[in-house]
Design an enzyme around this catalytic site. Structure first.
Site, PDB file in Angstrom:
ATOM      1  N   SER A   1       0.761  -1.314   0.099  1.00  0.00           N
ATOM      2  CA  SER A   1       0.030  -0.028  -0.072  1.00  0.00           C
ATOM      3  C   SER A   1       0.829   1.125  -0.255  1.00  0.00           C
ATOM      4  O   SER A   1       0.296   2.322  -0.446  1.00  0.00           O
ATOM      5  CB  SER A   1      -0.872   0.144   1.158  1.00  0.00           C
TER       6      SER A   1
ATOM      7  N   HIS B   1      -1.033  -2.430  -7.354  1.00  0.00           N
ATOM      8  CA  HIS B   1      -1.847  -2.179  -6.085  1.00  0.00           C
ATOM      9  C   HIS B   1      -3.209  -2.190  -6.256  1.00  0.00           C
ATOM     10  O   HIS B   1      -3.834  -1.203  -6.868  1.00  0.00           O
ATOM     11  CB  HIS B   1      -1.307  -0.775  -5.473  1.00  0.00           C
TER      12      HIS B   1
HETATM   13  N1  CAA Z   1     -15.905  -9.022  -1.861  1.00  0.00           N
HETATM   14  C1  CAA Z   1     -16.645  -9.107  -3.036  1.00  0.00           C
HETATM   15  N2  CAA Z   1     -17.508  -8.418  -3.548  1.00  0.00           N
HETATM   16  C2  CAA Z   1     -17.931  -7.416  -2.599  1.00  0.00           C
HETATM   17  C3  CAA Z   1     -17.667  -7.240  -1.564  1.00  0.00           C
HETATM   18  C4  CAA Z   1     -16.409  -7.998  -1.151  1.00  0.00           C
HETATM   19  N3  CAA Z   1     -15.912  -7.904   0.152  1.00  0.00           N
HETATM   20  N4  CAA Z   1     -18.114  -6.295  -0.863  1.00  0.00           N
HETATM   21  C5  CAA Z   1     -19.265  -5.745  -1.712  1.00  0.00           C
HETATM   22  N5  CAA Z   1     -19.182  -6.582  -2.764  1.00  0.00           N
HETATM   23  C6  CAA Z   1     -19.932  -6.466  -3.914  1.00  0.00           C
HETATM   24  C7  CAA Z   1     -21.384  -6.863  -3.704  1.00  0.00           C
HETATM   25  O1  CAA Z   1     -21.570  -8.162  -3.967  1.00  0.00           O
HETATM   26  C8  CAA Z   1     -22.105  -5.919  -4.857  1.00  0.00           C
HETATM   27  O2  CAA Z   1     -21.992  -6.707  -6.094  1.00  0.00           O
HETATM   28  P1  CAA Z   1     -22.956  -6.509  -7.120  1.00  0.00           P
HETATM   29  O3  CAA Z   1     -23.299  -4.880  -7.406  1.00  0.00           O
HETATM   30  O4  CAA Z   1     -22.666  -7.159  -8.323  1.00  0.00           O
HETATM   31  O5  CAA Z   1     -24.280  -7.057  -6.531  1.00  0.00           O
HETATM   32  C9  CAA Z   1     -21.260  -4.628  -4.926  1.00  0.00           C
HETATM   33  O6  CAA Z   1     -20.032  -4.950  -4.225  1.00  0.00           O
HETATM   34  C10 CAA Z   1     -21.971  -3.528  -3.925  1.00  0.00           C
HETATM   35  O7  CAA Z   1     -22.015  -4.221  -2.699  1.00  0.00           O
HETATM   36  P2  CAA Z   1     -23.176  -3.879  -1.464  1.00  0.00           P
HETATM   37  O8  CAA Z   1     -24.616  -3.510  -2.178  1.00  0.00           O
HETATM   38  O9  CAA Z   1     -23.085  -4.816  -0.528  1.00  0.00           O
HETATM   39  O10 CAA Z   1     -22.800  -2.844  -0.828  1.00  0.00           O
HETATM   40  P3  CAA Z   1     -22.438  -1.115  -1.243  1.00  0.00           P
HETATM   41  O11 CAA Z   1     -23.042  -0.780  -2.461  1.00  0.00           O
HETATM   42  O12 CAA Z   1     -22.440  -0.340   0.009  1.00  0.00           O
HETATM   43  O13 CAA Z   1     -20.974  -1.325  -1.782  1.00  0.00           O
HETATM   44  C11 CAA Z   1     -18.533  -1.117  -1.313  1.00  0.00           C
HETATM   45  C12 CAA Z   1     -19.842  -1.677  -0.973  1.00  0.00           C
HETATM   46  C13 CAA Z   1     -18.062  -1.551  -2.650  1.00  0.00           C
HETATM   47  C14 CAA Z   1     -17.430  -1.523  -0.279  1.00  0.00           C
HETATM   48  C15 CAA Z   1     -18.766   0.512  -1.373  1.00  0.00           C
HETATM   49  O14 CAA Z   1     -18.953   1.032  -0.044  1.00  0.00           O
HETATM   50  C16 CAA Z   1     -17.567   1.397  -1.526  1.00  0.00           C
HETATM   51  O15 CAA Z   1     -17.047   1.485  -2.888  1.00  0.00           O
HETATM   52  N6  CAA Z   1     -16.655   1.623  -0.511  1.00  0.00           N
HETATM   53  C17 CAA Z   1     -15.358   2.197  -0.723  1.00  0.00           C
HETATM   54  C18 CAA Z   1     -14.308   1.418  -0.707  1.00  0.00           C
HETATM   55  C19 CAA Z   1     -13.159   1.946  -0.641  1.00  0.00           C
HETATM   56  O16 CAA Z   1     -12.766   3.207  -0.406  1.00  0.00           O
HETATM   57  N7  CAA Z   1     -11.973   0.992  -0.764  1.00  0.00           N
HETATM   58  C20 CAA Z   1     -10.628   1.461  -1.058  1.00  0.00           C
HETATM   59  C21 CAA Z   1      -9.769   1.493   0.296  1.00  0.00           C
HETATM   60  S1  CAA Z   1      -8.301   1.957   0.041  1.00  0.00           S
HETATM   61  C22 CAA Z   1      -7.426   0.594  -0.044  1.00  0.00           C
HETATM   62  O17 CAA Z   1      -8.000  -0.619  -0.307  1.00  0.00           O
HETATM   63  C23 CAA Z   1      -5.915   0.582  -0.501  1.00  0.00           C
HETATM   64  C24 CAA Z   1      -5.139   0.458   0.657  1.00  0.00           C
HETATM   65  O18 CAA Z   1      -3.907  -0.197   0.409  1.00  0.00           O
HETATM   66  C25 CAA Z   1      -5.378   0.373   1.756  1.00  0.00           C
END
Ligand code: CAA
Length: 510
Positions: free
Chosen positions: A141, A162
């Site tokens: 990261s 990444h």
């Molecule tokens: N694994 C696989 N699929 C997942 C999942 C997981 N853990 N969590 C959610 N999904 C999928 C769901 O199955 C769903 O798919 P479909 O649309 O195809 O049905 C889709 O994602 C949306 O999920 P939900 O409806 O359950 O939930 P949501 O609409 O609230 O979305 C989220 C969840 C995608 C996590 C959304 O809240 C989001 O985009 N959050 C921001 C996440 C973020 O910022 N990530 C980056 C973090 S920084 C990082 O990772 C880098 C680092 O080095 C630290």
């Protein structure tokens, strides 16, 4: 402007060359099958590649298999995969505890914990085990890809790749090339990312790359503001979701990323920048030490299955309300329509001072300063309610109920510069301007990275255009004046654009 140094794609020649080489990645290894590693293995398997997943011991391997089965099972339950497709995906992944099984892999990606010593030891082993042409990639990261590459005899074949959590969902891959990476390799890996259905952004090797360099300081600042008592955890989360349109609030996201990972990234950023805003908030250290690492351990800032804190749904008792400030007339009409009696401030039981700056000065001019709260309307859904040191708890409570009645989510906070949403948003936008100004990445790449890596509805430069450069510059000045935090001072480029009357930073871009 020096921008574009990090833009993806490279020359037409390197893109063409990259495309012809991308097909050579058919078998991949993933080392470390925690949340990220298992997600990355799933992404590769979904794209039709053969994956070997490696873990240190059988128990960890079983957990990794469980992640993959859970994630694909969820997709099956949602009707996104058929049983046959799921079986095919899982059938492409083999599991092992032996690195030697990676001897034939075309590419190995490492997703083990963010500890440089572990990574260096692993890359030394991978270098020994893997065929000479294999590409070794790290999903780090924030650690130095160059330092990891230097432990191998093939630094030219080492890159950063990444992914973002959850890997199967987030569409960005940051491809990190170092000074020693072979010409053309970043292009090959970017093409591979496209084949996985992701959008690559290619950048150089700086702590945090694009996304974490912009995201983590914001998350860390949210933790600092929570500790300072500016507002509550759920209120800050709601403010950023509903007020800024982010998919998750900062504490929900910290829990998703993992507090240990977040702490480590902040440490690495701080070591490189010496910017004390990057120094991890003490509450992160405390929670990590207490074993509250976020979702992976069941609790972090939030507990899993924790009941949502009940929101006070009292009917406001104030019979008479006064509204001050810009937009008072329109807001009074809205309240009047909802049944509230609008009176002069002198006789009002509650005084709402519409403002985007602190309101205590207004309170002291009233006969009953305890009846005044600041009110900052953010977008269509949020109302920040600022209590001054003089505001009575009753007045704050009544304002809370009143805002709910007119359909806004109240965010109670203290009477501080830029309150909550802007106090968190503006420094992030400022950081993006500084990043562009430094030549590290282009406007387009930064916007793309934040939208696809974090699910933001707009990139920072799009947000800057929407809010107005001057508004953001002035807000940063106010934050700087209040907190004296050097990096809250407006980026010189932002200041100059406002002074020159330029409306969008894009107007300067080549
Ligand atoms: N694994 C696989 N699929 C997942 C999942 C997981 N853990 N969590 C959610 N999904 C999928 C769901 O199955 C769903 O798919 P479909 O649309 O195809 O049905 C889709 O994602 C949306 O999920 P939900 O409806 O359950 O939930 P949501 O609409 O609230 O979305 C989220 C969840 C995608 C996590 C959304 O809240 C989001 O985009 N959050 C921001 C996440 C973020 O910022 N990530 C980056 C973090 S920084 C990082 O990772 C880098 C680092 O080095 C630290």
């Amino acid at each position: 402007m020096g921008a574009g140094a990090g833009s993806s794609g490279g020359s037409a020649f390197s893109v063409r060359w990259g495309e012809s080489m991308a097909g050579t990645f058919e078998t991949v290894g993933v080392v470390g099958l925690g949340t990220m590693g298992a997600g990355i293995a799933e992404v590769f398997a979904r794209a039709g590649l053969a994956v070997t997943g490696v873990e240190a011991d059988p128990a960890a391997l079983e957990r990794g298999r469980g992640h993959l089965e859970g994630s694909t099972g969820r997709a099956l339950a949602r009707g996104k995969l058929t049983e046959a497709e799921r079986a095919e995906i899982l059938g492409r992944v083999s599991f092992t505890t032996s690195l030697e099984d990676l001897a034939d892999a075309d590419l190995v990606i490492e997703a083990i914990p963010e500890v440089m010593d572990y990574k260096r030891a692993l890359f030394t082993d991978l270098d020994r085990v893997c065929k000479p042409s294999a590409v070794l990639a790290t999903n780090t990261s924030s650690l130095s890809v160059t330092a990891i590459a230097a432990t191998t005899t093939r630094p030219g074949r080492v890159v950063g790749m990444h992914f973002f959590n959850p890997a199967p969902v987030m569409r960005l891959v940051e491809v990190v090339r170092t000074v020693t990476t072979d010409d053309g390799l970043a292009g090959e890996v970017a093409d591979l990312a496209r084949r996985l259905g992701k959008t690559p952004v290619t950048v150089g090797d700086r702590a945090g790359f694009v996304v974490n360099r912009l995201l983590l300081p914001y998350l860390n600042q949210a933790a600092v503001l929570l500790e300072n008592g500016l507002a509550g955890r759920d209120d800050i989360d709601a403010a950023m979701r509903l007020g800024a349109g982010f998919p998750m609030g900062p504490f929900a996201l910290l829990d998703l990323i993992g507090l240990d990972t977040s702490y480590e990234i902040c440490e690495v950023l701080f070591r490189e920048t010496r910017d004390r805003r990057h120094a991890p908030a003490p509450i992160l250290r405390e929670l990590v030490t207490a074993g509250r690492l976020g979702r992976k351990s069941g609790e972090g800032f939030h507990r899993a299955e924790e009941p949502r804190s009940p929101s006070p749904h009292e009917k406001p008792s104030a019979a008479s309300v006064a509204v001050l400030g810009e937009g008072a007339e329109e807001f009074s009409a809205r309240l009047s329509g909802a049944g509230f009696k609008i009176v002069d401030p002198e006789g009002a039981e509650l005084v709402l001072a519409l403002s985007h700056t602190p309101v205590v000065e207004r309170a002291v001019r009233l006969p009953h300063p305890d009846r005044l709260v600041g009110l900052h309307l953010v977008g269509d859904q949020v109302a920040e309610i600022a209590s001054t040191v003089l505001t009575s708890p009753d007045a704050a409570r009544v304002a809370h109920g009143l805002l709910r009645i007119i359909g806004r989510t109240p965010v109670p906070c203290r009477d501080r510069a830029e309150f909550v949403v802007d106090a968190l948003l503006y420094p992030y936008l400022n950081d993006a301007v500084r990043m562009y100004e430094s030549g590290y990445a282009s406007i387009e790449d930064i916007d793309t990275a934040m939208k696809l890596g974090c699910g933001y509805p707009a990139g920072p430069f799009e947000t800057l255009d929407r809010l107005g450069l001057e508004t953001v510059r002035d807000g940063l000045r106010a934050l700087y004046a209040e907190y004296r935090e050097p990096s809250f001072a407006p980026a010189p480029l932002l200041d100059q654009l406002v002074t020159a009357g330029v409306r969008s930073i894009r107007d300067l871009a080549p």
